[in-house]
Write a protein that holds these residues in place. Sequence first.
Motif, PDB file in Angstrom:
ATOM      1  N   VAL A 539       2.497 -41.115   5.158  1.00 54.66           N
ATOM      2  CA  VAL A 539       3.815 -40.474   5.107  1.00 54.66           C
ATOM      3  C   VAL A 539       4.321 -40.284   6.532  1.00 54.66           C
ATOM      4  O   VAL A 539       3.891 -39.372   7.249  1.00 54.66           O
ATOM      5  N   HIS A 540       5.215 -41.180   6.950  1.00 57.06           N
ATOM      6  CA  HIS A 540       5.824 -41.107   8.280  1.00 57.06           C
ATOM      7  C   HIS A 540       7.341 -41.216   8.127  1.00 57.06           C
ATOM      8  O   HIS A 540       7.844 -41.828   7.184  1.00 57.06           O
ATOM      9  N   GLY A 541       8.057 -40.622   9.059  1.00 61.84           N
ATOM     10  CA  GLY A 541       9.515 -40.668   9.016  1.00 61.84           C
ATOM     11  C   GLY A 541      10.087 -39.319   8.636  1.00 61.84           C
ATOM     12  O   GLY A 541       9.684 -38.283   9.183  1.00 61.84           O
ATOM     13  N   LEU A 542      11.007 -39.324   7.680  1.00 64.33           N
ATOM     14  CA  LEU A 542      11.655 -38.097   7.245  1.00 64.33           C
ATOM     15  C   LEU A 542      11.061 -37.628   5.922  1.00 64.33           C
ATOM     16  O   LEU A 542      11.008 -38.387   4.952  1.00 64.33           O
ATOM     17  N   LEU A 543      10.605 -36.389   5.919  1.00 62.76           N
ATOM     18  CA  LEU A 543      10.135 -35.748   4.696  1.00 62.76           C
ATOM     19  C   LEU A 543      11.223 -34.753   4.276  1.00 62.76           C
ATOM     20  O   LEU A 543      11.497 -33.781   4.985  1.00 62.76           O
ATOM     21  N   VAL A 544      11.844 -34.983   3.112  1.00 62.63           N
ATOM     22  CA  VAL A 544      12.957 -34.157   2.629  1.00 62.63           C
ATOM     23  C   VAL A 544      12.474 -33.418   1.382  1.00 62.63           C
ATOM     24  O   VAL A 544      12.059 -34.056   0.406  1.00 62.63           O
ATOM     25  N   VAL A 545      12.564 -32.081   1.417  1.00 61.50           N
ATOM     26  CA  VAL A 545      12.003 -31.286   0.325  1.00 61.50           C
ATOM     27  C   VAL A 545      13.001 -30.205  -0.081  1.00 61.50           C
ATOM     28  O   VAL A 545      13.542 -29.493   0.775  1.00 61.50           O
ATOM     29  N   SER A 546      13.241 -30.082  -1.389  1.00 62.40           N
ATOM     30  CA  SER A 546      14.049 -28.985  -1.891  1.00 62.40           C
ATOM     31  C   SER A 546      13.342 -27.664  -1.590  1.00 62.40           C
ATOM     32  O   SER A 546      12.124 -27.558  -1.707  1.00 62.40           O
ATOM     33  N   ASP A 547      14.127 -26.645  -1.233  1.00 65.07           N
ATOM     34  CA  ASP A 547      13.528 -25.381  -0.838  1.00 65.07           C
ATOM     35  C   ASP A 547      12.775 -24.711  -1.981  1.00 65.07           C
ATOM     36  O   ASP A 547      11.818 -23.966  -1.745  1.00 65.07           O
ATOM     37  N   SER A 548      13.195 -24.925  -3.236  1.00 63.94           N
ATOM     38  CA  SER A 548      12.430 -24.384  -4.359  1.00 63.94           C
ATOM     39  C   SER A 548      11.054 -25.021  -4.438  1.00 63.94           C
ATOM     40  O   SER A 548      10.073 -24.370  -4.814  1.00 63.94           O
ATOM     41  N   SER A 549      10.959 -26.299  -4.105  1.00 66.17           N
ATOM     42  CA  SER A 549       9.657 -26.972  -4.090  1.00 66.17           C
ATOM     43  C   SER A 549       8.812 -26.480  -2.921  1.00 66.17           C
ATOM     44  O   SER A 549       7.586 -26.378  -3.034  1.00 66.17           O
ATOM     45  N   ILE A 550       9.453 -26.167  -1.790  1.00 68.44           N
ATOM     46  CA  ILE A 550       8.711 -25.601  -0.662  1.00 68.44           C
ATOM     47  C   ILE A 550       8.131 -24.242  -1.047  1.00 68.44           C
ATOM     48  O   ILE A 550       6.980 -23.923  -0.736  1.00 68.44           O
ATOM     49  N   ALA A 551       8.932 -23.433  -1.740  1.00 64.97           N
ATOM     50  CA  ALA A 551       8.488 -22.092  -2.118  1.00 64.97           C
ATOM     51  C   ALA A 551       7.248 -22.138  -2.991  1.00 64.97           C
ATOM     52  O   ALA A 551       6.388 -21.244  -2.911  1.00 64.97           O
ATOM     53  N   LYS A 552       7.136 -23.146  -3.823  1.00 65.69           N
ATOM     54  CA  LYS A 552       6.011 -23.233  -4.758  1.00 65.69           C
ATOM     55  C   LYS A 552       4.991 -24.301  -4.354  1.00 65.69           C
ATOM     56  O   LYS A 552       4.120 -24.655  -5.152  1.00 65.69           O
ATOM     57  N   ALA A 553       5.107 -24.798  -3.149  1.00 67.88           N
ATOM     58  CA  ALA A 553       4.243 -25.905  -2.724  1.00 67.88           C
ATOM     59  C   ALA A 553       2.779 -25.485  -2.669  1.00 67.88           C
ATOM     60  O   ALA A 553       2.439 -24.385  -2.227  1.00 67.88           O
ATOM     61  N   ASP A 554       1.923 -26.369  -3.130  1.00 64.07           N
ATOM     62  CA  ASP A 554       0.488 -26.168  -2.988  1.00 64.07           C
ATOM     63  C   ASP A 554      -0.166 -27.536  -2.871  1.00 64.07           C
ATOM     64  O   ASP A 554       0.474 -28.579  -3.015  1.00 64.07           O
ATOM     65  N   GLY A 555      -1.434 -27.537  -2.584  1.00 63.66           N
ATOM     66  CA  GLY A 555      -2.170 -28.787  -2.507  1.00 63.66           C
ATOM     67  C   GLY A 555      -1.604 -29.763  -1.493  1.00 63.66           C
ATOM     68  O   GLY A 555      -1.337 -29.418  -0.328  1.00 63.66           O
ATOM     69  N   ARG A 556      -1.399 -31.018  -1.931  1.00 60.91           N
ATOM     70  CA  ARG A 556      -0.984 -32.089  -1.032  1.00 60.91           C
ATOM     71  C   ARG A 556       0.373 -31.822  -0.403  1.00 60.91           C
ATOM     72  O   ARG A 556       0.566 -32.046   0.803  1.00 60.91           O
ATOM     73  N   LEU A 557       1.351 -31.340  -1.197  1.00 56.45           N
ATOM     74  CA  LEU A 557       2.686 -31.105  -0.649  1.00 56.45           C
ATOM     75  C   LEU A 557       2.649 -30.024   0.418  1.00 56.45           C
ATOM     76  O   LEU A 557       3.290 -30.145   1.470  1.00 56.45           O
ATOM     77  N   LYS A 558       1.902 -28.968   0.194  1.00 54.87           N
ATOM     78  CA  LYS A 558       1.822 -27.900   1.187  1.00 54.87           C
ATOM     79  C   LYS A 558       1.207 -28.406   2.480  1.00 54.87           C
ATOM     80  O   LYS A 558       1.653 -28.058   3.588  1.00 54.87           O
ATOM     81  N   ALA A 559       0.190 -29.252   2.363  1.00 52.27           N
ATOM     82  CA  ALA A 559      -0.432 -29.820   3.566  1.00 52.27           C
ATOM     83  C   ALA A 559       0.561 -30.693   4.322  1.00 52.27           C
ATOM     84  O   ALA A 559       0.613 -30.665   5.565  1.00 52.27           O
ATOM     85  N   LEU A 560       1.342 -31.483   3.595  1.00 53.84           N
ATOM     86  CA  LEU A 560       2.346 -32.322   4.250  1.00 53.84           C
ATOM     87  C   LEU A 560       3.381 -31.467   4.986  1.00 53.84           C
ATOM     88  O   LEU A 560       3.767 -31.781   6.120  1.00 53.84           O
ATOM     89  N   ILE A 561       3.838 -30.402   4.357  1.00 51.85           N
ATOM     90  CA  ILE A 561       4.845 -29.539   4.975  1.00 51.85           C
ATOM     91  C   ILE A 561       4.273 -28.844   6.211  1.00 51.85           C
ATOM     92  O   ILE A 561       4.933 -28.759   7.256  1.00 51.85           O
ATOM     93  N   ASP A 562       3.046 -28.355   6.095  1.00 51.75           N
ATOM     94  CA  ASP A 562       2.435 -27.636   7.223  1.00 51.75           C
ATOM     95  C   ASP A 562       2.261 -28.529   8.437  1.00 51.75           C
ATOM     96  O   ASP A 562       2.248 -28.035   9.574  1.00 51.75           O
ATOM     97  N   ILE A 576      14.929 -30.835   5.874  1.00 53.09           N
ATOM     98  CA  ILE A 576      14.515 -32.151   6.372  1.00 53.09           C
ATOM     99  C   ILE A 576      13.456 -31.932   7.451  1.00 53.09           C
ATOM    100  O   ILE A 576      13.677 -31.201   8.427  1.00 53.09           O
ATOM    101  N   PHE A 577      12.298 -32.558   7.257  1.00 50.65           N
ATOM    102  CA  PHE A 577      11.204 -32.487   8.212  1.00 50.65           C
ATOM    103  C   PHE A 577      11.044 -33.842   8.890  1.00 50.65           C
ATOM    104  O   PHE A 577      11.400 -34.886   8.340  1.00 50.65           O
ATOM    105  N   ARG A 578      10.460 -33.824  10.066  1.00 42.83           N
ATOM    106  CA  ARG A 578      10.096 -35.049  10.782  1.00 42.83           C
ATOM    107  C   ARG A 578       8.579 -35.167  10.806  1.00 42.83           C
ATOM    108  O   ARG A 578       7.869 -34.222  11.141  1.00 42.83           O
ATOM    109  N   ARG A 579       8.100 -36.357  10.386  1.00 40.71           N
ATOM    110  CA  ARG A 579       6.667 -36.641  10.453  1.00 40.71           C
ATOM    111  C   ARG A 579       6.454 -37.867  11.325  1.00 40.71           C
ATOM    112  O   ARG A 579       7.041 -38.919  11.103  1.00 40.71           O
ATOM    113  N   SER A 580       5.613 -37.688  12.350  1.00 43.10           N
ATOM    114  CA  SER A 580       5.357 -38.792  13.274  1.00 43.10           C
ATOM    115  C   SER A 580       4.165 -39.628  12.800  1.00 43.10           C
ATOM    116  O   SER A 580       3.413 -39.236  11.919  1.00 43.10           O
TER     117      SER A 580
END
Length: 580
Positions: A539-562, A576-580
Amino acid sequence: MTQDQPSVLEPAAAEHAAPPAVPHPRTPPTTGKPPSRFDGLRRHRQWLFALAVVALLSQMAIAMVTTAVEQTPTIDEPVYVGTAVVYVQQHSLRYNPEHPPLGKLIIATGPALAHPHLDPAFVGNQGALGRHLLYESGNDPWRVMLWARLPVIVMTLLFGLVVLAFARDLASSVGGLTALALYAFSPDVIAHGSLATLDVPMAGFLLTLVWLLWRARLRPRLYLPLAGAALGAAVSTKMSALPAVPVLLLLVVLSVWYTRRKRGTGRRETARLLALGVAAAVAVALVMVAVVWATYLAVDPRLRWAAPENVPVAHGLRGLAVDWLPFPQPYRDGMRVQFAFEDAKWTGFLLGRHYSGSLWYYLPTALLIKTPLGMLALWLAGAVAIVALPRLRPAAPYVLVPPAVLLAAALSGSRDFGVRYAVFLPMFLAVAAACLVALKRRWAHVVTAVLVLFVAVGSLRTYPYYLPYSNEAFGGPSKTHLRLHDSNVDWGQDLGRLADRLRQRYPGEKIWLVYKGSGVPAFYGIDASDPRTVPPDQVHGLLVVSDSSIAKADGRLKALIDNSRPIEEVGHSITIFRRS
């Protein structure tokens, strides 16, 4: 000539007075008094009052229409719009039985004019129905959604007139304008009044009902049948109106009691008044039942209905209520579906905490966050005034008790999804707030004007992002997603804005998207992949996540956001997040 029959002529002159002249048919009658400067001042004030009403409602209309034009479908809207189109084109009740038809029939008046295409052979659930109508049938979803939202916008504006009239009855024209201003600048009312959903229509019908019951204290024969129709409209729009029915019928008895109480206070008269009140309540209930049946028959005059296989069984008191209510079978099956929703275990998000189940204090906390501070102060002061002032005290059961009962019912619910479940509060408590000006003290008028201005400025500043609004004490709309989720902030409304932002600022970049909503990203030109389907190191480039999904994120998605860097927000609901 007696003292009970006064004359403008002296008794001695009356015998020789000429017969009065008959005015010309085109000549307006006169009172014999020359116009005074007070008559001109009164007309001037009436014009100013009318201009103020037009200005407030025009501001509200502009806010709602422009918001409706810019927002993509929220989570619930495609279901209601698809069901509405089926109602009109196929006269079938098979979709969305958990909500009665009236609200969707109101929504249907818009698409009926837009003539969207829907394949009559379509087979699928109600979620698939909405997507099929908007994105798979050759329709323009922007046009269909705007036409579906316009009827609710019109209804919201009409309910503003009810707020005005109710408050004016209680606290003069100044009080009416105060209430209308609070209503017209309420971010929650604007947000949900511009969507093709059912919350504002149901709340507005209940407010209309209570206002009619208040007026029925003086003219019961005129207003009680209208009140029955309004009660029927409310319970024919959302079943969440049902908990208020007993207290509303008690208000019918109270209105009849007030009408007749001057005839005597003996035991016989008291028993007679109670009997009249109970009879009136029964009549209002019968009108309510008739309206419910009429809404179902309006969809399908033959009332064809086959209960879905997965309709749950209601037990105990719930089961008795379902079995004994004199409503059509699809309504009662819809109640069973709603009871199953209440029995389910949902997850919520409040003040940064993701939890399972429901919290009794969720709605009060969410209301504290999402209600303008000046509005909260006026609600409290108005409620105190309406109880403290003897002249206004008779209105307290009408203005304060129904929303209190509805709020108590909402607090006991299992779905912590948003303040839309309490959108009746900005309506009823706007009327209560108007009672502050009844104190007839200059300081009360000054304080009210300052607080209303504070509310107006905050509302205008949040334009056009009313859905994620939070007040200044909690950081404004940009911080709402840190404390709340779902329809409080992110209901899928900004997919179109996201598409524009990606196209303008990030052309050609790889997009990874986690979107919570009913829109179809590809339709808006968003070519994205789901980051949860591949290893994190890909997962490189732009990571775009709805804020409701961020609020309930766990597991893989939470690790990606962190492990990503936030670079931008869209509409205060998508990050919108940036992942290098």
